[in-house]
Design a protein around this motif. Structure first.
Motif, short mmCIF file in Angstrom:
data_model
loop_
_atom_site.label_atom_id
_atom_site.label_comp_id
_atom_site.label_asym_id
_atom_site.label_seq_id
_atom_site.Cartn_x
_atom_site.Cartn_y
_atom_site.Cartn_z
N LYS A 87 -8.14 -4.68 33.08
CA LYS A 87 -7.85 -3.38 33.57
C LYS A 87 -8.18 -3.51 35.16
O LYS A 87 -9.16 -4.04 35.76
CB LYS A 87 -8.56 -2.31 32.68
CG LYS A 87 -7.90 -2.27 31.54
CD LYS A 87 -8.74 -1.11 30.78
CE LYS A 87 -8.18 -0.79 29.27
NZ LYS A 87 -9.04 0.02 28.65
N LEU A 88 -7.26 -2.54 35.68
CA LEU A 88 -7.54 -2.52 37.37
C LEU A 88 -7.78 -1.10 37.74
O LEU A 88 -6.86 -0.39 37.26
CB LEU A 88 -6.22 -3.26 38.09
CG LEU A 88 -6.37 -3.34 39.71
CD1 LEU A 88 -7.70 -4.07 40.23
CD2 LEU A 88 -5.02 -3.86 40.05
N THR A 89 -8.68 -0.55 38.48
CA THR A 89 -8.63 0.58 39.00
C THR A 89 -8.80 0.35 40.72
O THR A 89 -9.39 -0.81 41.04
CB THR A 89 -9.87 1.49 38.47
OG1 THR A 89 -11.23 0.72 38.91
CG2 THR A 89 -9.61 1.76 37.07
N ASN A 90 -8.38 1.41 41.42
CA ASN A 90 -8.81 1.43 42.78
C ASN A 90 -8.96 2.51 43.54
O ASN A 90 -9.58 3.21 42.54
CB ASN A 90 -7.46 0.86 43.37
CG ASN A 90 -6.43 1.94 43.46
OD1 ASN A 90 -6.43 2.81 42.80
ND2 ASN A 90 -5.17 1.59 44.24
N VAL A 91 -9.18 2.70 44.75
CA VAL A 91 -9.70 3.70 45.29
C VAL A 91 -8.60 4.64 46.07
O VAL A 91 -8.83 4.93 47.16
CB VAL A 91 -10.91 3.33 46.43
CG1 VAL A 91 -12.09 2.97 45.85
CG2 VAL A 91 -10.23 2.52 47.24
N ASN A 295 -15.66 6.04 36.63
CA ASN A 295 -15.20 5.32 35.53
C ASN A 295 -16.34 4.61 34.64
O ASN A 295 -16.15 4.32 33.53
CB ASN A 295 -14.25 4.09 36.15
CG ASN A 295 -12.99 4.41 36.57
OD1 ASN A 295 -12.28 5.65 35.70
ND2 ASN A 295 -12.24 4.15 37.51
N LEU A 296 -17.16 4.15 35.25
CA LEU A 296 -18.41 3.12 34.91
C LEU A 296 -19.09 4.04 33.66
O LEU A 296 -19.24 3.64 32.42
CB LEU A 296 -19.67 2.97 35.91
CG LEU A 296 -20.49 1.89 35.45
CD1 LEU A 296 -20.00 0.67 34.75
CD2 LEU A 296 -21.76 1.57 36.28
N LYS A 297 -19.32 5.53 34.06
CA LYS A 297 -19.73 6.32 33.15
C LYS A 297 -19.13 6.56 31.80
O LYS A 297 -19.47 6.22 30.57
CB LYS A 297 -19.79 7.78 33.58
CG LYS A 297 -21.43 7.83 34.45
CD LYS A 297 -21.35 9.24 34.99
CE LYS A 297 -22.45 9.09 35.96
NZ LYS A 297 -22.49 9.82 37.20
N THR A 298 -17.67 6.59 31.91
CA THR A 298 -17.06 6.64 30.91
C THR A 298 -16.67 5.34 29.95
O THR A 298 -16.61 5.01 28.83
CB THR A 298 -15.55 7.26 31.02
OG1 THR A 298 -14.90 6.47 31.86
CG2 THR A 298 -15.54 8.80 31.57
N TYR A 299 -16.59 4.29 30.88
CA TYR A 299 -16.58 2.87 30.46
C TYR A 299 -17.66 2.67 29.63
O TYR A 299 -17.43 1.99 28.36
CB TYR A 299 -16.39 1.97 31.45
CG TYR A 299 -15.81 0.51 31.05
CD1 TYR A 299 -14.45 0.20 30.74
CD2 TYR A 299 -16.86 -0.44 30.98
CE1 TYR A 299 -14.31 -0.98 30.15
CE2 TYR A 299 -16.31 -1.73 30.67
CZ TYR A 299 -15.03 -2.07 30.21
OH TYR A 299 -14.69 -3.22 29.93
N LEU A 300 -19.02 2.90 29.89
CA LEU A 300 -20.26 2.62 29.04
C LEU A 300 -20.21 3.25 27.77
O LEU A 300 -20.63 2.90 26.91
CB LEU A 300 -21.37 2.88 29.98
CG LEU A 300 -21.62 2.04 31.06
CD1 LEU A 300 -22.89 2.63 32.04
CD2 LEU A 300 -21.86 0.55 30.58
N LYS A 301 -19.62 4.50 27.82
CA LYS A 301 -19.74 5.37 26.63
C LYS A 301 -18.78 5.08 25.68
O LYS A 301 -18.88 4.60 24.45
CB LYS A 301 -19.39 6.71 27.01
CG LYS A 301 -19.89 7.85 26.16
CD LYS A 301 -19.34 9.39 26.36
CE LYS A 301 -19.92 9.69 27.78
NZ LYS A 301 -19.29 11.17 28.05
N ASP A 302 -17.41 4.58 26.09
CA ASP A 302 -16.22 4.63 25.00
C ASP A 302 -15.20 3.52 25.54
O ASP A 302 -14.00 3.38 25.08
CB ASP A 302 -15.54 5.82 24.72
CG ASP A 302 -14.93 6.61 26.01
OD1 ASP A 302 -14.86 5.98 26.92
OD2 ASP A 302 -14.79 7.87 25.74
N SER A 304 -13.21 3.76 28.08
CA SER A 304 -12.01 4.26 28.77
C SER A 304 -12.49 4.36 30.35
O SER A 304 -13.47 4.22 30.86
CB SER A 304 -11.93 5.73 28.26
OG SER A 304 -12.93 6.64 28.72
N LEU A 305 -11.27 4.13 31.15
CA LEU A 305 -11.24 4.44 32.51
C LEU A 305 -10.35 5.55 32.92
O LEU A 305 -9.19 5.51 32.74
CB LEU A 305 -10.74 3.01 33.22
CG LEU A 305 -11.45 1.97 32.94
CD1 LEU A 305 -10.89 0.37 33.39
CD2 LEU A 305 -12.79 1.93 33.52
N VAL A 306 -11.00 6.47 33.60
CA VAL A 306 -10.32 7.78 33.64
C VAL A 306 -9.66 7.95 35.08
O VAL A 306 -9.00 8.99 35.21
CB VAL A 306 -11.23 8.87 33.34
CG1 VAL A 306 -11.44 8.91 31.99
CG2 VAL A 306 -12.63 8.91 34.15
#
Lengths: 316, 316
Positions: A87-91, A295-302, A304-306
């Motif tokens: 998965k790729l996220t940017n700024v 993103n890290l917060k949700t990624y660690l939880k479930d 997901s990348l929001v």
């Protein structure tokens, strides 16, 4: 969870991340080649992207997510990323605030004779007889009305301007009084006091501004380009200025960068130029890390990348 | 109805007024002394006020209304105007837009290193490694939060700033997150990134900023004065800069104007100075005439004056 950061971050940022996410292992390097064997262990990669190759992607067997600290993806091995299910996220939109401030600042300078005021200060010259114009209540046309254009239009509205946008879709957008499609660009230029170009460099935008476009603008118009330099040939622009088709150009981007020392744009009396700094900001890294953290917060939880997840099929 | 204008207006403005109000007789002069005997026939006087004396008022037997094209009334023979039952209107708040633009423009310049960028253009120096800060999301304290301060606070809010006001009454006001009374000024200065002084010159504001005030400000604070110069002694301000109590000063007003050629403020490395031009605008006269017209229309109809009528007992 192992996060590999392959770009220089401040000590403060590094310590903050370690403190904030004790369950995560961080390694901070200056580029991806320093990673060696550890690249194959990384779950998450934090990178500016320009040093990343297909070979790196192949070696990064465990990699699930790349956080790109840049907005542009021209240099990224997108195909390999897609094929490896990463998965790729940017700024995206990170340049909104500094670039909108750049445009307002430079237009104010052009209208308020701040360069003359500066020269007078250095010469100890008290001259209060200058003609000073207001940017308030003017008309601004933003060509390439995306995320940055929206922020600029919002500020322009605060200065009580009429705002016109030109975008691919031509769809109405907040803070724009009027919106045209790219093929109707001439209509959008006609009544502008300020033409602000934020177009990217694509086949469609290459040398999009031709003589007829500057002829269509007001003689008093100020043309500001902070998108990409290859939307207009220097010769076309200089002719427009010399023939008084427009009154001033503010340029942050050029066909060739750095601009060669002997180029006539450097000291053209109707040109203000800056060295591709409209997006530069002390707040860049903190802001990029903020997006990473969301993103890290949700990624660690479930997992997901929001924020700013790239659709690798579309490429944006 | 006879309108005597004793100040230079453009041909365009004169012709416009004559055309627009055929029932009114206009005479356009450069100053009140040119009027001679006609002064005694004037119903309405259009003036900048600085050349108006008690003797003129006494000679103007028919005068019912003075339209002052200035905002300041320090030099007006207010007592004589009151005693002769003459109504007075002014152009209060006419400086709102140019002065708010001045402040935003100068703060952007201070934060974005535009002076360095300018020097680099002249030197054909491509240097994109500058540290550029954003004015967005900062805290602005406006000392002397009247009409101009309100316009500035409105723009500051568009830049997502926190806005703090200091005013005589301390009453809440639109676009200010917090408001203090003048005697609480120290509280208002504490958290400001930008301190903008728009105080008038009165007994209460004379040298109001003392060493303790600058000590209370952040080391990184930028102090901008576009009110009156005698709110701070140059020595106090220079000491604050030299001792790093604040980081920069932007000055449009001075204890003595023009600032003497040898004054240390001219070339202090932490000072940007301009020659009392924050209120200068090409739109001044059109805007002043617009205010005049609003009143003229109602005055011709029923003798009423609806905009900026001065309460001569209070003096504002």
């Amino acid at each position: 969870m192992f996060v590999l950061a392959t770009t220089t971050l401040t000590k403060e940022s590094r310590e903050y991340l370690i403190r904030q996410y004790p369950a995560v292992e961080f390694q901070f390097l200056e580029d991806v080649d320093q990673a060696g064997a550890r690249l194959s262990e990384a779950d998450i990669l934090l990178t500016f992207g320009s040093d990343l190759t297909v070979a790196h992607i192949k070696r990064a067997k465990k990699l699930k997510w790349i956080m790109l600290l840049s907005a542009g993806m021209d240099e990224m091995p997108l195909q390999a990323i897609k094929e490896n299910g990463i998965k790729l996220t940017n700024v995206r939109a990170i340049h909104q605030i500094p670039m909108a401030e750049y445009a307002i600042s430079m237009l104010l300078n052009a209208y308020r004779q701040n360069d003359t005021l500066w020269r007078n200060q250095y010469a100890r010259e008290w001259d209060s007889s200058l003609e000073i114009k207001e940017i308030s209540n003017r008309t601004m046309t933003i060509v390439g009305a995306g995320a940055i254009g929206e922020e600029l239009a919002r500020l322009a509205k605060a200065f009580r301007m009429k705002t016109i946008g030109v975008s691919r879709s031509g769809k109405p957008s907040d803070n724009f009084d009027q919106m045209y499609q790219t093929n109707e660009i001439l209509k959008g230029l006609k009544e502008a006091d300020f033409v602000v170009s934020i177009l990217p460099s694509t086949e469609e935008t290459l040398y999009i501004y031709k003589q007829e476009h500057f002829k269509e603008m007001k003689d008093s118009a100020v043309f500001l380009n902070m998108g990409r330099g290859d939307v207009v040939q220097s010769e076309t622009l200089i002719m427009a200025l010399d023939q008084n088709q427009i009154s001033h150009a503010i340029l942050d981007v050029f066909e060739q960068e750095p601009l060669p020392k002997t180029h006539p744009l450097w000291q053209h009396p109707k040109v203000t130029m800056t060295p591709h700094i409209s997006g530069v900001s002390l707040h860049y890294i903190p802001r990029a890390l903020e997006l990473f953290e969301k993103n890290l917060k949700t990624y660690l939880k479930d997992g997901s990348l929001v924020v700013n997840l790239i659709d690798l099929k579309r490429g944006y």
